[in-house]
Design a protein around this motif. Structure first.
Motif, PDB file in Angstrom:
ATOM      1  N   LEU A 209       0.847  -1.197   0.000  1.00 54.50           N
ATOM      2  CA  LEU A 209       0.000   0.000   0.000  1.00 54.50           C
ATOM      3  C   LEU A 209       0.882   1.247   0.000  1.00 54.50           C
ATOM      4  O   LEU A 209       1.843   1.344   0.766  1.00 54.50           O
ATOM      5  N   PHE A 210       0.546   2.216  -0.848  1.00 60.44           N
ATOM      6  CA  PHE A 210       1.310   3.460  -0.953  1.00 60.44           C
ATOM      7  C   PHE A 210       0.362   4.640  -0.796  1.00 60.44           C
ATOM      8  O   PHE A 210      -0.328   5.019  -1.738  1.00 60.44           O
ATOM      9  N   PRO A 211       0.285   5.218   0.398  1.00 58.54           N
ATOM     10  CA  PRO A 211      -0.597   6.374   0.611  1.00 58.54           C
ATOM     11  C   PRO A 211      -0.090   7.582  -0.170  1.00 58.54           C
ATOM     12  O   PRO A 211       1.122   7.844  -0.212  1.00 58.54           O
ATOM     13  N   ILE A 212      -1.006   8.313  -0.787  1.00 59.89           N
ATOM     14  CA  ILE A 212      -0.607   9.469  -1.574  1.00 59.89           C
ATOM     15  C   ILE A 212      -1.391  10.707  -1.165  1.00 59.89           C
ATOM     16  O   ILE A 212      -2.526  10.625  -0.714  1.00 59.89           O
ATOM     17  N   ARG A 213      -0.753  11.827  -1.343  1.00 64.32           N
ATOM     18  CA  ARG A 213      -1.387  13.115  -1.139  1.00 64.32           C
ATOM     19  C   ARG A 213      -1.937  13.581  -2.479  1.00 64.32           C
ATOM     20  O   ARG A 213      -1.241  13.549  -3.497  1.00 64.32           O
ATOM     21  N   ILE A 214      -3.182  13.988  -2.507  1.00 62.90           N
ATOM     22  CA  ILE A 214      -3.788  14.454  -3.743  1.00 62.90           C
ATOM     23  C   ILE A 214      -3.307  15.870  -3.998  1.00 62.90           C
ATOM     24  O   ILE A 214      -3.670  16.807  -3.294  1.00 62.90           O
ATOM     25  N   ARG A 215      -2.476  16.013  -5.013  1.00 61.29           N
ATOM     26  CA  ARG A 215      -1.864  17.303  -5.298  1.00 61.29           C
ATOM     27  C   ARG A 215      -2.754  18.233  -6.113  1.00 61.29           C
ATOM     28  O   ARG A 215      -2.603  19.434  -6.089  1.00 61.29           O
ATOM     29  N   LYS A 216      -3.683  17.650  -6.867  1.00 58.44           N
ATOM     30  CA  LYS A 216      -4.497  18.468  -7.761  1.00 58.44           C
ATOM     31  C   LYS A 216      -5.807  17.760  -8.010  1.00 58.44           C
ATOM     32  O   LYS A 216      -5.826  16.570  -8.291  1.00 58.44           O
ATOM     33  N   LEU A 217      -6.902  18.470  -7.923  1.00 59.12           N
ATOM     34  CA  LEU A 217      -8.204  17.924  -8.294  1.00 59.12           C
ATOM     35  C   LEU A 217      -8.676  18.626  -9.555  1.00 59.12           C
ATOM     36  O   LEU A 217      -8.553  19.836  -9.690  1.00 59.12           O
ATOM     37  N   TYR A 218      -9.192  17.845 -10.477  1.00 54.58           N
ATOM     38  CA  TYR A 218      -9.587  18.426 -11.741  1.00 54.58           C
ATOM     39  C   TYR A 218     -10.736  17.619 -12.330  1.00 54.58           C
ATOM     40  O   TYR A 218     -11.285  16.723 -11.713  1.00 54.58           O
ATOM     41  N   TYR A 219     -11.089  17.962 -13.542  1.00 55.19           N
ATOM     42  CA  TYR A 219     -12.114  17.266 -14.320  1.00 55.19           C
ATOM     43  C   TYR A 219     -13.480  17.444 -13.673  1.00 55.19           C
ATOM     44  O   TYR A 219     -14.099  16.515 -13.178  1.00 55.19           O
ATOM     45  N   HIS A 220     -13.955  18.677 -13.688  1.00 54.07           N
ATOM     46  CA  HIS A 220     -15.252  18.995 -13.095  1.00 54.07           C
ATOM     47  C   HIS A 220     -16.376  18.402 -13.940  1.00 54.07           C
ATOM     48  O   HIS A 220     -16.458  18.615 -15.137  1.00 54.07           O
ATOM     49  N   LEU A 221     -17.226  17.665 -13.283  1.00 49.34           N
ATOM     50  CA  LEU A 221     -18.382  17.074 -13.938  1.00 49.34           C
ATOM     51  C   LEU A 221     -19.658  17.724 -13.411  1.00 49.34           C
ATOM     52  O   LEU A 221     -19.623  18.512 -12.477  1.00 49.34           O
ATOM     53  N   ASP A 222     -20.786  17.393 -13.982  1.00 49.35           N
ATOM     54  CA  ASP A 222     -22.044  17.921 -13.480  1.00 49.35           C
ATOM     55  C   ASP A 222     -22.195  17.558 -12.009  1.00 49.35           C
ATOM     56  O   ASP A 222     -21.910  16.437 -11.593  1.00 49.35           O
ATOM     57  N   GLY A 223     -22.659  18.526 -11.223  1.00 51.70           N
ATOM     58  CA  GLY A 223     -22.805  18.279  -9.800  1.00 51.70           C
ATOM     59  C   GLY A 223     -21.566  18.578  -9.002  1.00 51.70           C
ATOM     60  O   GLY A 223     -21.527  18.416  -7.799  1.00 51.70           O
TER      61      GLY A 223
END
Length: 229
Positions: A209-223
């Motif tokens: 298991l390799f825990p990761i930090r989410i560096r970027k959120l993207y790809y906006h969808l409806d809602g």
């Protein structure tokens, strides 16, 4: 996972390879290594390692990317500094490879030097939640196309199955069979299963298991739903 001098991450669009590459570069830095991350993705202009340029500089991690990244010009040109990273061998390199066979094709010019040194991992990042890689057969087809294009075989698999902020430990557990099937069909080991840091305590039974930090959120969808890259 054994640490090689060069670690290459490749996968289909939305697999999460860029975010994983950034996290792996940080991991290498935390072990005391001199490390540079190279953006070799000439296909996807939407999420680039350059988005994390300021943070990487603060952490002492080098960055190589196209001078046209994050501009309105996105030319299929590879920075000349990548040759230095591959050929001089005086630091650890993390390479973020394009998301299809056309993106992998750009890697081909570095393959002779990578093969000669033979100190690399070429990792296939898979995400069962993405529409074109929802089963083992389709995922392996994408994998073979990339191998053919770049001339470098994969050495392992990274299971990064996720549904962005909607990911639960159970979704990760349900993806393990998919990852293992790909491993059995290809003969490649599952080098790691990545998971968002806050979910890691609930998944300690998962091997590598390799825990990761989410560096970027993207790809906006409806809602307002967002996905990780």
């Amino acid at each position: 996972m054994e640490i090689k001098r060069l670690t290459l991450f490749a996968g289909h669009y939305g697999s999460g390879k860029t975010n994983i590459a950034l996290n792996w570069a940080r991991f290498l830095k935390e072990t005391g290594k001199k490390v540079t991350i190279a953006d070799c993705d000439i296909v996807n202009p939407y999420f680039r390692t350059k988005d994390a340029e300021e943070d990487l500089a603060k952490e002492g991690i080098g960055l190589i990317c196209s001078p046209f990244a994050n501009s309105n010009v996105d030319l299929p040109a590879m920075p000349k500094e990548i040759y230095t990273l591959v050929e001089e061998r005086d630091e650890y390199g993390v390479l973020d490879i394009g998301g299809d066979d056309r993106g992998a094709l750009a890697l081909g010019r570095y393959v002779p030097a990578i093969r000669e040194e033979n100190d690399y991992e070429m990792l296939l990042v898979i995400n069962k939640a993405r529409p074109l890689t929802r089963n083992a057969a389709d995922t392996i087809e994408v994998m073979r196309e990339m191998e053919l294009a770049c001339g470098l075989p994969f050495t392992g698999i990274v299971n990064n199955t996720n549904l962005g902020p909607e990911t639960t430990p159970e979704i990760v557990r349900q993806s393990l069979g998919y990852a293992n099937e790909i491993a059995q069909l290809t003969g490649l080991p599952v080098k790691m299963t990545t998971v968002r840091e806050d979910l890691a305590p609930a998944l300690q039974e998962v091997e590598n298991l390799f825990p990761i930090r989410i560096r970027k959120l993207y790809y906006h969808l409806d809602g307002g739903t967002q996905w990780q890259n």
